[in-house]
Structure formats: C-alpha cells, structure tokens
Design an enzyme around this catalytic site. Structure first.
Site, PDB file in Angstrom:
ATOM      1  N   GLN A  41      19.797 -17.783  18.406  1.00 47.43           N
ATOM      2  CA  GLN A  41      20.711 -16.819  17.802  1.00 47.43           C
ATOM      3  C   GLN A  41      21.888 -16.571  18.744  1.00 47.43           C
ATOM      4  O   GLN A  41      22.854 -15.931  18.370  1.00 47.43           O
ATOM      5  CB  GLN A  41      19.976 -15.501  17.535  1.00 47.43           C
ATOM      6  CG  GLN A  41      18.832 -15.619  16.548  1.00 47.43           C
ATOM      7  CD  GLN A  41      17.995 -14.337  16.499  1.00 47.43           C
ATOM      8  OE1 GLN A  41      18.340 -13.376  15.818  1.00 47.43           O
ATOM      9  NE2 GLN A  41      16.932 -14.314  17.265  1.00 47.43           N
ATOM     10  N   ASN A  42      21.769 -17.059  19.982  1.00 50.15           N
ATOM     11  CA  ASN A  42      22.788 -16.815  20.993  1.00 50.15           C
ATOM     12  C   ASN A  42      23.980 -17.750  20.803  1.00 50.15           C
ATOM     13  O   ASN A  42      23.820 -18.879  20.319  1.00 50.15           O
ATOM     14  CB  ASN A  42      22.187 -16.977  22.400  1.00 50.15           C
ATOM     15  CG  ASN A  42      21.010 -16.042  22.593  1.00 50.15           C
ATOM     16  OD1 ASN A  42      20.847 -15.057  21.873  1.00 50.15           O
ATOM     17  ND2 ASN A  42      20.155 -16.372  23.547  1.00 50.15           N
ATOM     18  N   ASP A  66      26.111 -18.408  23.424  1.00 52.12           N
ATOM     19  CA  ASP A  66      26.609 -18.600  24.800  1.00 52.12           C
ATOM     20  C   ASP A  66      26.525 -20.041  25.306  1.00 52.12           C
ATOM     21  O   ASP A  66      27.014 -20.320  26.399  1.00 52.12           O
ATOM     22  CB  ASP A  66      25.844 -17.664  25.748  1.00 52.12           C
ATOM     23  CG  ASP A  66      24.329 -17.794  25.628  1.00 52.12           C
ATOM     24  OD1 ASP A  66      23.617 -16.764  25.768  1.00 52.12           O
ATOM     25  OD2 ASP A  66      23.847 -18.921  25.376  1.00 52.12           O
ATOM     26  N   HIS A 108      23.732 -18.925  14.946  1.00 50.03           N
ATOM     27  CA  HIS A 108      24.836 -17.960  14.771  1.00 50.03           C
ATOM     28  C   HIS A 108      26.160 -18.507  15.304  1.00 50.03           C
ATOM     29  O   HIS A 108      27.079 -17.749  15.624  1.00 50.03           O
ATOM     30  CB  HIS A 108      24.505 -16.633  15.477  1.00 50.03           C
ATOM     31  CG  HIS A 108      23.437 -15.846  14.783  1.00 50.03           C
ATOM     32  ND1 HIS A 108      22.714 -14.852  15.411  1.00 50.03           N
ATOM     33  CD2 HIS A 108      22.934 -15.912  13.522  1.00 50.03           C
ATOM     34  CE1 HIS A 108      21.834 -14.332  14.553  1.00 50.03           C
ATOM     35  NE2 HIS A 108      21.943 -14.952  13.403  1.00 50.03           N
ATOM     36  N   GLY A 162      12.674 -13.306  23.411  1.00 50.32           N
ATOM     37  CA  GLY A 162      13.821 -12.443  23.654  1.00 50.32           C
ATOM     38  C   GLY A 162      14.617 -12.045  22.441  1.00 50.32           C
ATOM     39  O   GLY A 162      15.842 -11.958  22.489  1.00 50.32           O
ATOM     40  N   SER A 218      14.654  -9.042  19.162  1.00 52.78           N
ATOM     41  CA  SER A 218      14.037  -7.848  18.567  1.00 52.78           C
ATOM     42  C   SER A 218      13.661  -8.116  17.121  1.00 52.78           C
ATOM     43  O   SER A 218      13.012  -7.294  16.487  1.00 52.78           O
ATOM     44  CB  SER A 218      15.025  -6.680  18.634  1.00 52.78           C
ATOM     45  OG  SER A 218      16.194  -6.998  17.883  1.00 52.78           O
ATOM     46  N   ASN A 270       8.252 -11.368  25.223  1.00 56.15           N
ATOM     47  CA  ASN A 270       9.164 -10.223  25.214  1.00 56.15           C
ATOM     48  C   ASN A 270       8.519  -9.100  26.029  1.00 56.15           C
ATOM     49  O   ASN A 270       7.318  -8.873  25.893  1.00 56.15           O
ATOM     50  CB  ASN A 270       9.383  -9.751  23.766  1.00 56.15           C
ATOM     51  CG  ASN A 270      10.576  -8.829  23.611  1.00 56.15           C
ATOM     52  OD1 ASN A 270      10.765  -7.925  24.414  1.00 56.15           O
ATOM     53  ND2 ASN A 270      11.377  -9.060  22.589  1.00 56.15           N
ATOM     54  N   ALA A 277      11.394 -13.464  30.032  1.00 55.24           N
ATOM     55  CA  ALA A 277      11.401 -14.879  29.621  1.00 55.24           C
ATOM     56  C   ALA A 277      11.191 -15.793  30.820  1.00 55.24           C
ATOM     57  O   ALA A 277      10.338 -16.687  30.792  1.00 55.24           O
ATOM     58  CB  ALA A 277      12.725 -15.194  28.930  1.00 55.24           C
TER      59      ALA A 277
HETATM   60  N1  APR Z   1      13.128 -11.628  28.682  1.00 55.67           N
HETATM   61  C1  APR Z   1      12.690 -11.643  27.384  1.00 55.67           C
HETATM   62  N2  APR Z   1      13.063 -10.728  26.452  1.00 55.67           N
HETATM   63  C2  APR Z   1      13.891  -9.741  26.854  1.00 55.67           C
HETATM   64  C3  APR Z   1      14.381  -9.647  28.182  1.00 55.67           C
HETATM   65  C4  APR Z   1      13.958 -10.649  29.116  1.00 55.67           C
HETATM   66  N3  APR Z   1      14.369 -10.652  30.376  1.00 55.67           N
HETATM   67  N4  APR Z   1      15.196  -8.557  28.258  1.00 55.67           N
HETATM   68  C5  APR Z   1      15.216  -7.989  27.013  1.00 55.67           C
HETATM   69  N5  APR Z   1      14.425  -8.695  26.177  1.00 55.67           N
HETATM   70  C6  APR Z   1      14.177  -8.445  24.750  1.00 55.67           C
HETATM   71  C7  APR Z   1      14.278  -6.991  24.302  1.00 55.67           C
HETATM   72  O1  APR Z   1      13.045  -6.309  24.467  1.00 55.67           O
HETATM   73  C8  APR Z   1      14.657  -7.139  22.826  1.00 55.67           C
HETATM   74  O2  APR Z   1      13.491  -7.205  22.020  1.00 55.67           O
HETATM   75  O3  APR Z   1      15.183  -9.126  24.030  1.00 55.67           O
HETATM   76  C9  APR Z   1      15.384  -8.490  22.759  1.00 55.67           C
HETATM   77  C10 APR Z   1      16.887  -8.419  22.513  1.00 55.67           C
HETATM   78  O4  APR Z   1      17.076  -7.899  21.225  1.00 55.67           O
HETATM   79  P1  APR Z   1      18.548  -7.699  20.619  1.00 55.67           P
HETATM   80  O5  APR Z   1      19.422  -7.075  21.599  1.00 55.67           O
HETATM   81  O6  APR Z   1      18.351  -7.025  19.306  1.00 55.67           O
HETATM   82  O7  APR Z   1      19.093  -9.188  20.410  1.00 55.67           O
HETATM   83  P2  APR Z   1      18.742 -10.262  19.273  1.00 55.67           P
HETATM   84  O8  APR Z   1      17.379 -10.047  18.725  1.00 55.67           O
HETATM   85  O9  APR Z   1      19.046 -11.583  19.811  1.00 55.67           O
HETATM   86  O10 APR Z   1      19.840  -9.886  18.140  1.00 55.67           O
HETATM   87  C11 APR Z   1      19.892 -10.694  16.997  1.00 55.67           C
HETATM   88  O11 APR Z   1      21.777  -9.507  16.182  1.00 55.67           O
HETATM   89  O12 APR Z   1      23.576  -8.406  16.903  1.00 55.67           O
HETATM   90  C12 APR Z   1      23.196  -9.522  16.232  1.00 55.67           C
HETATM   91  O13 APR Z   1      24.192 -11.643  15.991  1.00 55.67           O
HETATM   92  C13 APR Z   1      23.621 -10.793  16.930  1.00 55.67           C
HETATM   93  O14 APR Z   1      22.320 -12.771  17.425  1.00 55.67           O
HETATM   94  C14 APR Z   1      22.311 -11.363  17.432  1.00 55.67           C
HETATM   95  C15 APR Z   1      21.293 -10.792  16.469  1.00 55.67           C
END
Ligand code: APR
Length: 261
Positions: A105-106, A108, A123, A191, A193, A217, A236
């Site tokens: 989903q990243n 980067d 994405h 990683g 949510s 996570n 991770a």
């Molecule tokens: N290692 C593993 N997981 C981690 C770490 C780590 N070091 N640090 C944080 N996390 C977890 C958090 O607990 C959380 O559950 O990563 C998750 C990040 O969640 P979000 O910030 O909601 O990101 P993501 O799930 O990728 O968002 C999905 O939403 O905003 C949109 O398009 C954007 O691609 C993104 C999508």
C-alpha cells in the site's frame, strides 16, 4: 490452526518453509523504521493533515496548491528515505524462494530499493507524476522542486501517481494482487491497520482460499481477531529478523533423505 501457540515465530516459520509460496501485504508500518511516518495514530500524517481536506481526489481537483502542501512533505520524506532491515528481509525471503510477491500500500518504492523483484504497487508510486488533464507522466525527481507546485507542459498542475481517497485502485494492480492472494499458501500482513478498503479485504480473500494468515504488527488490528491465524506482535524488522533466522536454520538442517539415513 494454532493461534501462535508456544512459539508463534517457529510456527510461522514452519508454515512458510512447508508451503514456500507466501505473498506479503505491507502498509506504512514497515516504512516507519525508515523515518516515514505512518498515517494513523498520534504521530501519523493524518494527525497533521485532515485526509478529507488534503488526500481526496475531489480536494486535489478543487485546491491542488493546498493539497501540494501535504504532498510536498510526503515527496521529500519518501525521497530522503532508505529501505530498512524489514524491507531487506523480505527481499532475502524472495531470494530464498519463500516469498513470491509483495503487495504494498506504500508509495515510497522502498521494497524495490531493497531488492524485492515482484512488487505490486497497490496505491501507486510517489516516484511518478501524472497530469489529470492530458495524462502525460513525468518522473517526480525530474519535475518536482521543494516548495514549488509541479506543472505539466499543458500548464496544468501535476499530481503524484498515487491513489487518493475517492480514486480507484489501478485495475491491473488490483487484478494481480487478488490473484496472488487467492493462490498463495501463506499471506503475511505487515504494518497495516487494515482500515482502508479494498486493500484490507485482501487477507480475507486469501484466508477464504485456504491460506494461513500471519500478521506482524506491534498492535492488534481489525484483522487480528477475525482473519489472522498467527499474530507476531512486534516491529517488522525485529520479527522478520527472527523469521529469517528460523528459516535459514531450517534451510541448513539436512532432511533425513539428503543425509542418507
Ligand atoms: N513494524 C510493524 N508495524 C508497525 C510498526 C513497525 N515498526 N510501526 C507501526 N506499525 C503498525 C501500526 O500499529 C499500524 O497498525 O503499522 C500500522 C500503520 O497503519 P496506518 O498508519 O493506518 O497505515 P496503513 O494501514 O498502511 O494505511 C493504509 O491508508 O491513508 C491511507 O493510502 C493510505 O496506504 C495508506 C492506507
């Protein structure tokens, strides 16, 4: 399926070694250790920028210069980041033939920078800009300068080729990701949510097709109690390091056949 049992890392490694066709779904959490903030949570991007004002296609079409305030921060943070040990571990697992593909989903580009070959950018990518009027594309590093809003040759404001809220997932990425999920033996979810669809539906798709779901996570998510078979609670990089060690040990241990007993 044991929910982690006495040694969840060893159990996950056993599944990965046995099935050897794992697919990985990653989210912002895997890049946090590269200095890129996640989206949700108190330190997340959305704590600073309201996504409904700064991250929808509608907002971009209405006020592109305002949305570029947020996008500029993302372009510079992503541009300055390097892959971390977690990205490297996934590339190593691909090399070992344990991981078949990464659905991220990243935006980067860090999986590819770490050496992963089969990466599905669900994405899109920050490394490319697109004109939403004439569809011309440019490399971000050739067209974007800090503090400026990049323009197309047709003078319209360019948008990073990422999926904003309200935009569809690139159809090929969606098709390929779903096919990978339906045909993998293990789906590792790292990683995320799991709050944004359709990406958050991928684990359920894999599970319904018979895959084991392994979640990495530090926190439980919406998947943990409903879809996840093994929750490896930790960062991770830390958890993948342990998994890689278990799997490397597994690779070194000669099976009874090869030792001729
Ligand atoms: N290692 C593993 N997981 C981690 C770490 C780590 N070091 N640090 C944080 N996390 C977890 C958090 O607990 C959380 O559950 O990563 C998750 C990040 O969640 P979000 O910030 O909601 O990101 P993501 O799930 O990728 O968002 C999905 O939403 O905003 C949109 O398009 C954007 O691609 C993104 C999508």
């Amino acid at each position: 399926m044991p929910t982690g049992g006495s040694d969840p890392v060893r159990e996950a490694a056993r599944l990965l070694a046995e099935r050897r066709n794992a697919v990985v779904l990653t989210g912002a959490g895997i890049s946090v250790e590269s200095g890129i903030p996640s989206f949700r949570g108190s330190q997340g991007m959305w704590a600073k920028y309201d996504p409904m004002e700064y991250a929808t296609l509608h907002a971009f079409m209405q006020s592109p210069r305002k949305v570029w305030e947020m996008l500029s921060e993302m372009v510079s943070v992503c541009g300055g980041a390097a892959p971390n040990a977690a990205h490297a571990s996934l590339a190593a697992l691909e090399e070992m033939g344990v991981v078949r593909a990464v659905i991220t989903q990243n935006v980067d580009g860090l999986h590819q920078a770490a050496g992963s070959r089969r990466v599905i950018e669900y994405h899109g990518s920050m490394e490319e800009l697109i004109c939403v009027h004439c569809w011309k594309r440019y490399l971000t590093r050739e067209r974007w300068t800090p503090g400026a809003v990049p323009l197309c040759d047709c003078d319209e404001i360019l948008k990073p080729n990422v999926v904003l809220f309200g935009e569809p997932i690139p159809w090929l990425a969606q098709e390929v990701a779903e096919e990978e999920a339906r045909t993998c033996g293990v789906l590792m979810v790292i990683g995320t949510s799991a709050q944004v669809s359709p990406a958050c539906d991928i684990p359920r798709l894999a599970k319904d097709a018979g895959a084991a779901v392994v979640e990495i996570n530090p926190e439980p998510t919406s998947l943990t109690a409903s879809v996840t078979d093994i929750h490896l609670r930790g960062s991770a990089s830390g958890v993948l390091r342990l998994l890689l060690k278990e799997l490397s040990l597994d690779d070194e241990t000669p099976s009874s056949e090869s030792s001729g007993h």
